[in-house]
Design a protein around this motif. Structure first.
Motif, PDB file in Angstrom:
ATOM      1  N   ASP A   1       0.716  54.595  52.996  1.00  0.00           N
ATOM      2  CA  ASP A   1       2.019  55.191  53.346  1.00  0.00           C
ATOM      3  C   ASP A   1       2.654  55.756  52.082  1.00  0.00           C
ATOM      4  OD1 ASP A   1       1.754  54.542  55.970  1.00  0.00           O
ATOM      5  OD2 ASP A   1       2.749  52.591  55.776  1.00  0.00           O
ATOM      6  N   PRO A   2       3.419  56.846  52.226  1.00  0.00           N
ATOM      7  CA  PRO A   2       4.024  57.452  51.039  1.00  0.00           C
ATOM      8  C   PRO A   2       4.946  56.472  50.330  1.00  0.00           C
ATOM      9  CG  PRO A   2       4.424  58.795  53.002  1.00  0.00           C
ATOM     10  CD  PRO A   2       3.790  57.525  53.478  1.00  0.00           C
ATOM     11  N   TRP A   3       5.082  56.692  49.036  1.00  0.00           N
ATOM     12  CA  TRP A   3       5.968  55.865  48.220  1.00  0.00           C
ATOM     13  C   TRP A   3       7.402  56.195  48.583  1.00  0.00           C
ATOM     14  CZ3 TRP A   3       8.597  57.256  43.262  1.00  0.00           C
ATOM     15  CH2 TRP A   3       9.143  56.122  42.628  1.00  0.00           C
ATOM     16  N   VAL A   4       8.184  55.187  48.914  1.00  0.00           N
ATOM     17  CA  VAL A   4       9.590  55.420  49.256  1.00  0.00           C
ATOM     18  C   VAL A   4      10.389  55.444  47.972  1.00  0.00           C
ATOM     19  CG1 VAL A   4      11.567  54.563  50.548  1.00  0.00           C
ATOM     20  CG2 VAL A   4       9.255  54.216  51.437  1.00  0.00           C
TER      21      VAL A   4
ATOM     22  N   ALA B   1       8.859  45.166  42.027  1.00  0.00           N
ATOM     23  CA  ALA B   1       7.442  44.989  41.691  1.00  0.00           C
ATOM     24  C   ALA B   1       6.680  44.223  42.767  1.00  0.00           C
ATOM     25  CB  ALA B   1       7.325  44.271  40.356  1.00  0.00           C
ATOM     26  N   GLY B   2       7.365  43.357  43.511  1.00  0.00           N
ATOM     27  CA  GLY B   2       6.651  42.500  44.458  1.00  0.00           C
ATOM     28  C   GLY B   2       6.428  43.105  45.835  1.00  0.00           C
ATOM     29  N   ASN B   3       7.010  44.279  46.106  1.00  0.00           N
ATOM     30  CA  ASN B   3       6.876  44.854  47.447  1.00  0.00           C
ATOM     31  C   ASN B   3       5.466  45.372  47.704  1.00  0.00           C
ATOM     32  OD1 ASN B   3       9.480  44.254  47.763  1.00  0.00           O
ATOM     33  ND2 ASN B   3      10.232  46.356  47.927  1.00  0.00           N
ATOM     34  N   ASN B   4       5.007  45.269  48.953  1.00  0.00           N
ATOM     35  CA  ASN B   4       3.660  45.754  49.234  1.00  0.00           C
ATOM     36  C   ASN B   4       3.624  46.492  50.561  1.00  0.00           C
ATOM     37  OD1 ASN B   4       2.775  43.911  51.491  1.00  0.00           O
ATOM     38  ND2 ASN B   4       3.334  42.408  49.947  1.00  0.00           N
ATOM     39  N   LYS B   5       2.491  47.195  50.781  1.00  0.00           N
ATOM     40  CA  LYS B   5       2.304  47.967  52.014  1.00  0.00           C
ATOM     41  C   LYS B   5       0.812  48.024  52.298  1.00  0.00           C
ATOM     42  CE  LYS B   5       2.026  52.268  49.415  1.00  0.00           C
ATOM     43  NZ  LYS B   5       2.661  53.554  49.095  1.00  0.00           N
ATOM     44  N   PRO B   6       0.408  48.363  53.530  1.00  0.00           N
ATOM     45  CA  PRO B   6      -1.020  48.426  53.833  1.00  0.00           C
ATOM     46  C   PRO B   6      -1.652  49.717  53.317  1.00  0.00           C
ATOM     47  CG  PRO B   6       0.273  48.871  55.801  1.00  0.00           C
ATOM     48  CD  PRO B   6       1.252  48.566  54.707  1.00  0.00           C
ATOM     49  N   ALA B   7      -2.946  49.637  52.985  1.00  0.00           N
ATOM     50  CA  ALA B   7      -3.688  50.824  52.564  1.00  0.00           C
ATOM     51  C   ALA B   7      -5.128  50.695  53.033  1.00  0.00           C
ATOM     52  CB  ALA B   7      -3.642  50.967  51.050  1.00  0.00           C
TER      53      ALA B   7
ATOM     54  N   GLY C   1     -13.423  52.033  54.307  1.00  0.00           N
ATOM     55  CA  GLY C   1     -12.812  51.613  55.568  1.00  0.00           C
ATOM     56  C   GLY C   1     -12.119  50.271  55.465  1.00  0.00           C
ATOM     57  N   TYR C   2     -12.157  49.679  54.288  1.00  0.00           N
ATOM     58  CA  TYR C   2     -11.542  48.366  54.078  1.00  0.00           C
ATOM     59  C   TYR C   2     -10.017  48.493  53.994  1.00  0.00           C
ATOM     60  CZ  TYR C   2     -10.601  43.875  51.817  1.00  0.00           C
ATOM     61  OH  TYR C   2     -10.122  42.629  51.504  1.00  0.00           O
ATOM     62  N   ASN C   3      -9.313  47.575  54.659  1.00  0.00           N
ATOM     63  CA  ASN C   3      -7.849  47.566  54.637  1.00  0.00           C
ATOM     64  C   ASN C   3      -7.342  46.426  53.762  1.00  0.00           C
ATOM     65  OD1 ASN C   3      -7.473  49.688  56.583  1.00  0.00           O
ATOM     66  ND2 ASN C   3      -8.199  48.213  58.107  1.00  0.00           N
ATOM     67  N   LEU C   4      -6.332  46.709  52.980  1.00  0.00           N
ATOM     68  CA  LEU C   4      -5.764  45.665  52.133  1.00  0.00           C
ATOM     69  C   LEU C   4      -4.297  45.973  51.823  1.00  0.00           C
ATOM     70  CD1 LEU C   4      -7.097  46.066  48.464  1.00  0.00           C
ATOM     71  CD2 LEU C   4      -6.893  47.914  50.094  1.00  0.00           C
ATOM     72  N   ALA C   5      -3.595  44.975  51.254  1.00  0.00           N
ATOM     73  CA  ALA C   5      -2.197  45.181  50.847  1.00  0.00           C
ATOM     74  C   ALA C   5      -2.181  45.672  49.407  1.00  0.00           C
ATOM     75  CB  ALA C   5      -1.430  43.870  50.953  1.00  0.00           C
ATOM     76  N   VAL C   6      -1.356  46.680  49.136  1.00  0.00           N
ATOM     77  CA  VAL C   6      -1.245  47.220  47.774  1.00  0.00           C
ATOM     78  C   VAL C   6       0.240  47.309  47.415  1.00  0.00           C
ATOM     79  CG1 VAL C   6      -3.385  48.563  47.977  1.00  0.00           C
ATOM     80  CG2 VAL C   6      -1.199  49.633  48.582  1.00  0.00           C
ATOM     81  N   PRO C   7       0.557  47.400  46.104  1.00  0.00           N
ATOM     82  CA  PRO C   7       1.960  47.590  45.715  1.00  0.00           C
ATOM     83  C   PRO C   7       2.493  48.924  46.234  1.00  0.00           C
ATOM     84  CG  PRO C   7       0.626  46.949  43.829  1.00  0.00           C
ATOM     85  CD  PRO C   7      -0.319  47.266  44.928  1.00  0.00           C
ATOM     86  N   SER C   8       3.808  49.034  46.364  1.00  0.00           N
ATOM     87  CA  SER C   8       4.410  50.192  47.023  1.00  0.00           C
ATOM     88  C   SER C   8       4.138  51.500  46.284  1.00  0.00           C
ATOM     89  CB  SER C   8       5.913  49.977  47.173  1.00  0.00           C
ATOM     90  OG  SER C   8       6.461  49.622  45.938  1.00  0.00           O
TER      91      SER C   8
ATOM     92  N   VAL D   1      -6.148  44.668  42.497  1.00  0.00           N
ATOM     93  CA  VAL D   1      -5.897  44.195  41.141  1.00  0.00           C
ATOM     94  C   VAL D   1      -4.991  45.166  40.393  1.00  0.00           C
ATOM     95  CG1 VAL D   1      -6.909  43.462  38.949  1.00  0.00           C
ATOM     96  CG2 VAL D   1      -8.163  43.081  41.085  1.00  0.00           C
ATOM     97  N   THR D   2      -5.437  46.443  40.308  1.00  0.00           N
ATOM     98  CA  THR D   2      -4.667  47.405  39.530  1.00  0.00           C
ATOM     99  C   THR D   2      -5.112  48.819  39.891  1.00  0.00           C
ATOM    100  OG1 THR D   2      -4.072  48.089  37.279  1.00  0.00           O
ATOM    101  CG2 THR D   2      -6.316  47.338  37.603  1.00  0.00           C
TER     102      THR D   2
END
Lengths: 187, 299
Positions: free
Chosen positions: A137-140, A146-152, A157-164, A182-183
């Motif tokens: 999802d686009p960066w808001v 720093a702690g907020n996350n969103k799906p990517a 095809g792997y789905n994971l949570a990443v920083p915003s 990780v980064t």
């Protein structure tokens, strides 16, 4: 021999002559009572899952397995094919055996294949793999916590949570042991 | 370099944790409890067969502040609390850390029943809406004896479990997951052999005045009416210590000062509550790792 203190997720041991891997492990202790070691274990040949609870004082035989350096070649009807670059011997592992690890395979990746009586039953990937983000999802604007996350989703095809702040087309590093972000990686 | 993502994402849980600890402190200060700090490194802990301390220099890290807390009670302090780190060798699981945070509080002039009321009142301040993950916190909470719990949920009776040495296993695997599901449960009145520092019930010497608090199947606190007889306490310590040595565990020196001062201990009751597990419950965390900044594996 292993003791109860060695039990943990990922440990491979022999039970009734067959190799098992612990897929879930929990240490539990009622009040001031004796410790119990609750294991969910997968038979590495049949894939069957068993629950076993051990008490302190029990011991276990390590699984008789061979770990061999191999290279990932390609995927075909038989599954995922790997080659020993020294003797060109090939083994194939099913998607079921690989589990989520198949998302982290890249062409010519050097991996360790676990063999039991010549049969491929498991894989150890490099600890980190770089994969491209195909959707996030686009960066808001203004979301800088720093702690907020969103799906990517990444290229495999792997789905994971990443920083915003992570965006589509970024290259990111994933820890293959935990499946977590990780980064970002500079290109 | 980007900030450590695994740490950064814990921020909401760590903020909630800090608020919970502040609320606990305010609750006990308002109740006229004195907050104390006692040494974390001791010559030895109270010997318990299934609790292993971590050696530290020429002593051990404490597994609970209980010995020092009771010496303070014996010296005349009526109400005490402490929030401190405790250490237990080899305890690592979804709800266990080898280094964790304990809340202990003690009251003189009462027995373990007063502590049950303290628990009910503490949760009323921590959860003003009277609900916690579907558990109704309205007092009074369920009071269930160990014997009744075996009859209701166990595959063996309490006596059969004791004879076959399956007491701990049945508690952990069959009984615990069923406790505190609709409202919190005080599991009380343990077999005397399972409560090394607790007073026996005046009308039944086979049962000790000990309880454990469960909410949503999670064991949260352990409490008892304190044993105040130094001779019986010495015998129990010797028994536990002999059993510990038989199993090859590092010997503890006998806590002579504690045993001497125990003679002055008034009727009193004390409780130890796992703060990390409390935060787990209040934040809905599935593992203890989610409510601490660092686990041993992160270091």
């Amino acid at each position: 021999m292993y003791t109860c203190a060695d039990l943990k997720k990922g440990l491979k041991l022999m039970v009734d002559g067959e190799p098992y891997v612990i897929t879930q492990f929990d240490f539990t202790k009622p009040g001031k009572g004796q410790a119990l070691y609750k294991c969910k274990m997968r038979n590495m040949i049949t894939g069957n899952i068993y629950d076993r609870t051990y008490r302190s004082g029990e011991s276990f035989e390590p699984a008789a397995l061979e770990d061999r350096d191999m290279q990932y070649l390609y995927q075909d009807d038989s599954g995922y094919v790997f080659m020993d670059t020294k003797n060109f011997e090939q083994v194939s592992l099913s998607e079921e055996t690989l589990g989520d690890d198949h998302y982290f395979l890249k062409d010519n990746m050097e991996v360790k294949i676990l063999l039991f009586n010549g049969r491929g039953i498991g894989i150890t990937l490099p600890n980190f793999v770089n994969l491209r983000v195909t959707h996030a999802d686009p960066w808001v604007k203004g979301d800088t916590a720093a702690g907020n996350n969103k799906p990517a989703t990444v290229e495999s095809g792997y789905n994971l949570a990443v920083p915003s702040f992570v965006e589509t087309d970024d290259l990111i590093q994933i820890d293959t042991r935990t499946g977590e972000y990780v980064t970002r990686v500079k290109e | 370099m980007e900030p450590n993502w695994a740490l950064a994402r814990k921020r909401p849980a760590l903020e909630k944790r800090a608020r919970i600890v502040h609320a606990i402190r305010a609750f006990f200060v308002a109740g006229d409890f004195l907050e104390v700090e006692t040494p974390h490194r001791l010559p030895g802990n109270a010997p318990e067969l299934h609790i292993d301390a971590i050696a530290c220099g020429d002593g051990f890290l404490h597994t609970s502040p209980e010995l020092c807390m009771k010496r303070l009670l014996a010296a005349g302090y009526p109400r005490l609390f402490q929030i401190c780190r405790c250490w237990r060798q080899g305890e690592r699981g979804r709800r266990h850390l080898p280094e964790y945070t304990m809340l202990e509080w003690y009251r003189s002039g009462c027995d373990y029943r007063a502590l049950m009321e303290d628990c009910e009142a503490l949760f009323a301040t921590l959860c003003p809406d009277g609900q916690l993950a579907g558990v109704d916190l309205t007092p009074p909470w369920e009071r269930l004896t160990v014997a009744e719990a075996f009859t209701r949920y166990g595959s063996l009776s309490l006596d059969e479990a004791l004879v076959t040495e399956r007491f701990d296993e049945i508690i952990a695997l069959e009984i615990e997951p069923r406790l505190g599901q609709e409202r919190p449960t005080f599991l009380l009145d343990y077999p005397a052999g399972h409560a090394a520092l607790a007073r026996r019930k005046p009308d039944n010497p086979h049962v000790a005045e000990r309880f454990e608090l469960y909410i949503g199947g999670v064991e949260l606190a352990n409490a008892f009416s304190e044993l105040t007889d130094p001779d019986e306490q010495r015998r129990r310590f010797e028994q536990e210590e002999a059993e510990r040595r038989r199993l090859g565990k590092t010997p503890y020196p006998t806590p002579e000062k504690f045993l001497r001062e125990l003679a002055l201990l008034p009727d009193a009751a004390g409780i130890a509550l796992g703060v990390d597990r409390l935060v787990m419950l209040l934040t809905g965390a599935q593992t203890i790792d989610d409510v601490v900044a660092f686990t041993p594996e992160d270091l």
